[in-house]
Design an enzyme around this catalytic site. Structure first.
Site, PDB file in Angstrom:
ATOM      1  N   ALA A 124       0.826  -1.209   0.000  1.00 49.30           N
ATOM      2  CA  ALA A 124       0.000   0.000   0.000  1.00 49.30           C
ATOM      3  C   ALA A 124       0.858   1.256   0.000  1.00 49.30           C
ATOM      4  CB  ALA A 124      -0.917  -0.017   1.221  1.00 49.30           C
ATOM      5  N   GLY A 131      -0.592   9.492  -6.012  1.00 43.54           N
ATOM      6  CA  GLY A 131      -0.362   8.256  -6.765  1.00 43.54           C
ATOM      7  C   GLY A 131       0.988   8.360  -7.441  1.00 43.54           C
ATOM      8  N   SER A 132       1.015   9.074  -8.581  1.00 41.52           N
ATOM      9  CA  SER A 132       2.296   9.264  -9.283  1.00 41.52           C
ATOM     10  C   SER A 132       3.296   9.989  -8.389  1.00 41.52           C
ATOM     11  CB  SER A 132       2.077  10.096 -10.552  1.00 41.52           C
ATOM     12  OG  SER A 132       1.097   9.519 -11.363  1.00 41.52           O
ATOM     13  N   ARG A 243       7.966  -3.377 -12.802  1.00 42.53           N
ATOM     14  CA  ARG A 243       7.551  -2.883 -14.127  1.00 42.53           C
ATOM     15  C   ARG A 243       7.740  -3.944 -15.194  1.00 42.53           C
ATOM     16  NH1 ARG A 243      10.738   2.476 -13.278  1.00 42.53           N
ATOM     17  NH2 ARG A 243       9.066   3.559 -12.219  1.00 42.53           N
ATOM     18  N   ILE A 337     -11.922  -6.843 -34.849  1.00 43.03           N
ATOM     19  CA  ILE A 337     -11.985  -8.028 -35.720  1.00 43.03           C
ATOM     20  C   ILE A 337     -13.205  -8.880 -35.382  1.00 43.03           C
ATOM     21  CG2 ILE A 337     -10.789 -10.241 -36.178  1.00 43.03           C
ATOM     22  CD1 ILE A 337      -8.156  -8.578 -36.170  1.00 43.03           C
ATOM     23  N   GLY A 340     -19.438  -6.807 -34.004  1.00 36.27           N
ATOM     24  CA  GLY A 340     -20.415  -6.610 -32.930  1.00 36.27           C
ATOM     25  C   GLY A 340     -20.285  -7.639 -31.825  1.00 36.27           C
ATOM     26  N   GLU A 363       1.185   0.798 -11.413  1.00 33.70           N
ATOM     27  CA  GLU A 363       2.644   0.614 -11.287  1.00 33.70           C
ATOM     28  C   GLU A 363       3.412   1.616 -12.143  1.00 33.70           C
ATOM     29  OE1 GLU A 363       4.470  -2.826 -10.307  1.00 33.70           O
ATOM     30  OE2 GLU A 363       2.665  -3.935  -9.776  1.00 33.70           O
TER      31      GLU A 363
HETATM   32  C1  LIG Z   1      -6.628  -1.708 -10.428  1.00 29.64           C
HETATM   33  C2  LIG Z   1      -5.580  -0.935  -9.694  1.00 29.64           C
HETATM   34  C3  LIG Z   1      -4.734  -1.590  -8.816  1.00 29.64           C
HETATM   35  C4  LIG Z   1      -3.780  -0.880  -8.098  1.00 29.64           C
HETATM   36  N1  LIG Z   1      -3.002  -1.537  -7.169  1.00 29.64           N
HETATM   37  C5  LIG Z   1      -2.183  -0.813  -6.362  1.00 29.64           C
HETATM   38  C6  LIG Z   1      -1.476  -1.447  -5.269  1.00 29.64           C
HETATM   39  O1  LIG Z   1      -1.563  -2.661  -5.063  1.00 29.64           O
HETATM   40  N2  LIG Z   1      -0.726  -0.663  -4.459  1.00 29.64           N
HETATM   41  C7  LIG Z   1      -0.600   0.685  -4.644  1.00 29.64           C
HETATM   42  O2  LIG Z   1       0.099   1.337  -3.870  1.00 29.64           O
HETATM   43  N3  LIG Z   1      -1.246   1.310  -5.677  1.00 29.64           N
HETATM   44  C8  LIG Z   1      -2.036   0.599  -6.520  1.00 29.64           C
HETATM   45  N4  LIG Z   1      -2.714   1.223  -7.548  1.00 29.64           N
HETATM   46  C9  LIG Z   1      -2.552   2.664  -7.735  1.00 29.64           C
HETATM   47  C10 LIG Z   1      -1.823   3.051  -9.014  1.00 29.64           C
HETATM   48  O3  LIG Z   1      -0.471   2.698  -8.939  1.00 29.64           O
HETATM   49  C11 LIG Z   1      -2.067   4.551  -9.237  1.00 29.64           C
HETATM   50  O4  LIG Z   1      -3.421   4.687  -9.629  1.00 29.64           O
HETATM   51  C12 LIG Z   1      -1.138   5.143 -10.264  1.00 29.64           C
HETATM   52  O5  LIG Z   1       0.171   5.199  -9.765  1.00 29.64           O
HETATM   53  C13 LIG Z   1      -1.570   6.560 -10.682  1.00 29.64           C
HETATM   54  O6  LIG Z   1      -1.808   7.360  -9.574  1.00 29.64           O
HETATM   55  P1  LIG Z   1      -3.170   8.210  -9.478  1.00 29.64           P
HETATM   56  O7  LIG Z   1      -4.282   7.292  -9.767  1.00 29.64           O
HETATM   57  O8  LIG Z   1      -3.165   8.922  -8.187  1.00 29.64           O
HETATM   58  O9  LIG Z   1      -3.077   9.249 -10.676  1.00 29.64           O
HETATM   59  P2  LIG Z   1      -2.324  10.666 -10.619  1.00 29.64           P
HETATM   60  O10 LIG Z   1      -0.965  10.512 -10.086  1.00 29.64           O
HETATM   61  O11 LIG Z   1      -3.222  11.651  -9.972  1.00 29.64           O
HETATM   62  O12 LIG Z   1      -2.222  11.011 -12.167  1.00 29.64           O
HETATM   63  C14 LIG Z   1      -3.339  11.460 -12.942  1.00 29.64           C
HETATM   64  C15 LIG Z   1      -2.852  11.672 -14.376  1.00 29.64           C
HETATM   65  O13 LIG Z   1      -1.855  12.710 -14.405  1.00 29.64           O
HETATM   66  C16 LIG Z   1      -0.677  12.207 -14.995  1.00 29.64           C
HETATM   67  N5  LIG Z   1       0.485  12.827 -14.356  1.00 29.64           N
HETATM   68  C17 LIG Z   1       0.769  12.867 -13.034  1.00 29.64           C
HETATM   69  N6  LIG Z   1       1.921  13.523 -12.826  1.00 29.64           N
HETATM   70  C18 LIG Z   1       2.391  13.880 -14.051  1.00 29.64           C
HETATM   71  C19 LIG Z   1       3.556  14.573 -14.514  1.00 29.64           C
HETATM   72  N7  LIG Z   1       4.502  14.995 -13.676  1.00 29.64           N
HETATM   73  N8  LIG Z   1       3.694  14.771 -15.842  1.00 29.64           N
HETATM   74  C20 LIG Z   1       2.755  14.319 -16.714  1.00 29.64           C
HETATM   75  N9  LIG Z   1       1.639  13.658 -16.343  1.00 29.64           N
HETATM   76  C21 LIG Z   1       1.464  13.443 -15.030  1.00 29.64           C
HETATM   77  C22 LIG Z   1      -0.717  10.707 -14.753  1.00 29.64           C
HETATM   78  O14 LIG Z   1       0.124  10.015 -15.656  1.00 29.64           O
HETATM   79  C23 LIG Z   1      -2.186  10.430 -14.964  1.00 29.64           C
HETATM   80  O15 LIG Z   1      -2.460  10.354 -16.340  1.00 29.64           O
HETATM   81  C24 LIG Z   1      -3.646   0.519  -8.299  1.00 29.64           C
HETATM   82  C25 LIG Z   1      -4.483   1.167  -9.212  1.00 29.64           C
HETATM   83  C26 LIG Z   1      -5.442   0.465  -9.899  1.00 29.64           C
HETATM   84  C27 LIG Z   1      -6.330   1.205 -10.853  1.00 29.64           C
END
Ligand SMILES: Cc1cc2nc3c(=O)[nH]c(=O)nc-3n(C[C@H](O)[C@H](O)[C@H](O)COP(=O)(O)OP(=O)(O)OC[C@H]3O[C@@H](n4cnc5c(N)ncnc54)[C@H](O)[C@@H]3O)c2cc1C
Length: 383
Positions: A124, A131-132, A243, A337, A340, A363
């Protein structure tokens, strides 16, 4: 025989492929529809040794290389991408963090059971507001005597509601930014833990995702992983490696979508002949096969570098970026391919299409991979 694969890799490929065709694929649609984790699939993967692949036999694993891991993950994903992401979150995130950075005592307490699949692990890092930008996490860890007290919320934790142990990242000093972040092992039985399953995913619905809240959750100091303040660098190391495994997952989804499409194209007739005789369809199949070949080659090369102990950061990010976007391209063409019929749930390609979408988000999004690659290439060609 693939000249670039060893005997061992070919053996793993055929064993896992047979298992995935027999045990995973037939259950994938139902767990997707019910949005339920499939325990039979988990047991099957554990019995096959996949829950502990790459772990030293001294710790209850089956040993093995990163290449063997990606070969196995591709085959699992070809059968059921949801089973694959549950396995990846367990093996390559939660378990790997303890195995790689934990103390001997932590390893002997957690790794053998997890490697055998008797315990499930989760990881977690992501929070509602980060996130990012993971270093902006808000979950706090305050030490008092022999315990840390965690407060905050994690979201999107794969396996979160079924895990026995969760590796959690929290900050003891937010002023220190990433240097204030530590990693903890949180047992499911910890008081002050509230876990809610998150419903309504587009794809990967047979995997389970949870929000986890900590309200003064008391964690013994023995559950701090490694050194206080090093958690962020552990998390980045783990993500660099996983990754490659996500790239392998993408190859598996794409391969499944391609196989459905190439079969269907030879069965479906229009204008008096199979659609596979139309050049436009052949071109689509050619592009799909090329995308898969490129993705698989990049993934195996990145895993080879990791096995050799060579730097692999850039290649891993490229493999994940390329394979995830290629996987969605391939799945989109597979739906096209099928016409519908591809838009209805009776066709597996409808699920592959939904499953594929998240691979360029989790990830590390595609944008994050481009940031990683961009930094490396600018540095290399600096004038
Ligand atoms: C099904 C699923 C399973 C997951 N499992 C886990 C897990 O087990 N453990 C865990 O910790 N997390 C998990 N995650 C979280 C996942 O890793 C995050 O959703 C991901 O890292 C993106 O973070 P965010 O959703 O907060 O998007 P954000 O970080 O808010 O990003 C939103 C958008 O902005 C873009 N963006 C952000 N910063 C920049 C930048 N500097 N330059 C350009 N574009 C940018 C992003 O690429 C994205 O398109 C999971 C997510 C999903 C959907």
């Amino acid at each position: 025989m693939d000249p670039l694969m060893s005997e061992d890799e070919l053996m793993i490929q055929s064993t896992v492929r047979e298992f995935a065709d027999r045990d995973l694929k037939p259950r994938a649609r139902e767990s997707d529809e019910k949005e339920e984790f499939c325990w039979e699939s988990w047991k099957g993967m554990s019995d096959l040794g996949l829950s502990g692949i790459g772990i030293d036999p001294a710790f209850g694993g089956g040993g093995g290389t990163h290449r063997q891991m990606v070969v196995a993950i591709e085959e699992v994903s070809r059968g059921d991408a949801s089973a694959a992401v549950s396995l990846i979150a367990h093996r390559c995130l939660g378990l790997q963090t303890i195995y790689q950075f934990g103390s001997e005592e932590q390893k002997s307490r957690y790794v053998p059971l997890a490697a055998k699949g008797e315990q499930i692990m989760a990881w977690a890092l992501t929070e509602p507001g980060s996130g990012s930008d993971a270093a902006a996490l808000q979950t706090s860890a305050v030490r008092r005597n022999d315990s840390y007290y965690l407060n905050g919320t994690k979201v999107f934790t794969t396996n979160g509601d079924i895990a026995d142990g969760i590796v959690v990242f929290a900050s003891h000093d937010r002023e220190l930014k990433h240097r204030g972040i530590s990693a903890f092992i949180v047992d499911r039985s910890t008081s002050g833990l509230r876990i809610n399953k998150q419903h309504g995913k587009m794809g990967m619905r047979g995997s389970t995702t949870a929000e986890i809240s900590f309200e003064n959750a008391k964690i013994p100091v023995e559950n701090l992983i490694g050194v206080e303040g090093s958690g962020f660098s552990y998390a980045m190391d783990i993500l660099d490696s996983s990754r490659i495994v996500i790239a392998a997952q993408c190859v598996g989804i794409a391969q499944a979508a391609f196989e459905s499409a190439v079969r269907y194209a030879q069965q479906r007739q229009t204008f008096g002949r199979p659609i596979s005789d139309h050049q436009a369809i052949q071109f689509a199949l050619a592009d799909m096969a090329t995308d898969i070949f490129a993705s698989r080659s990049m993934t195996l090369l990145a895993a080879t570098l990791e096995d050799q102990g060579s730097p692999y950061l850039e290649e891993a990010a490229m493999a994940k970026l390329y394979a995830s976007e290629a996987c969605f391209r391939v799945a989109t063409k597979a739906v096209q391919i099928h016409g519908g019929y591809g838009y209805f749930k009776e066709s597996d390609v409808e699920r592959y299409f939904r499953d594929a979408r998240v691979t360029s988000i989790y990830e590390g999004t595609s944008e994050v991979q481009r940031i990683v690659i961009g930094r490396q290439v600018v540095e290399r060609y600096r004038v």
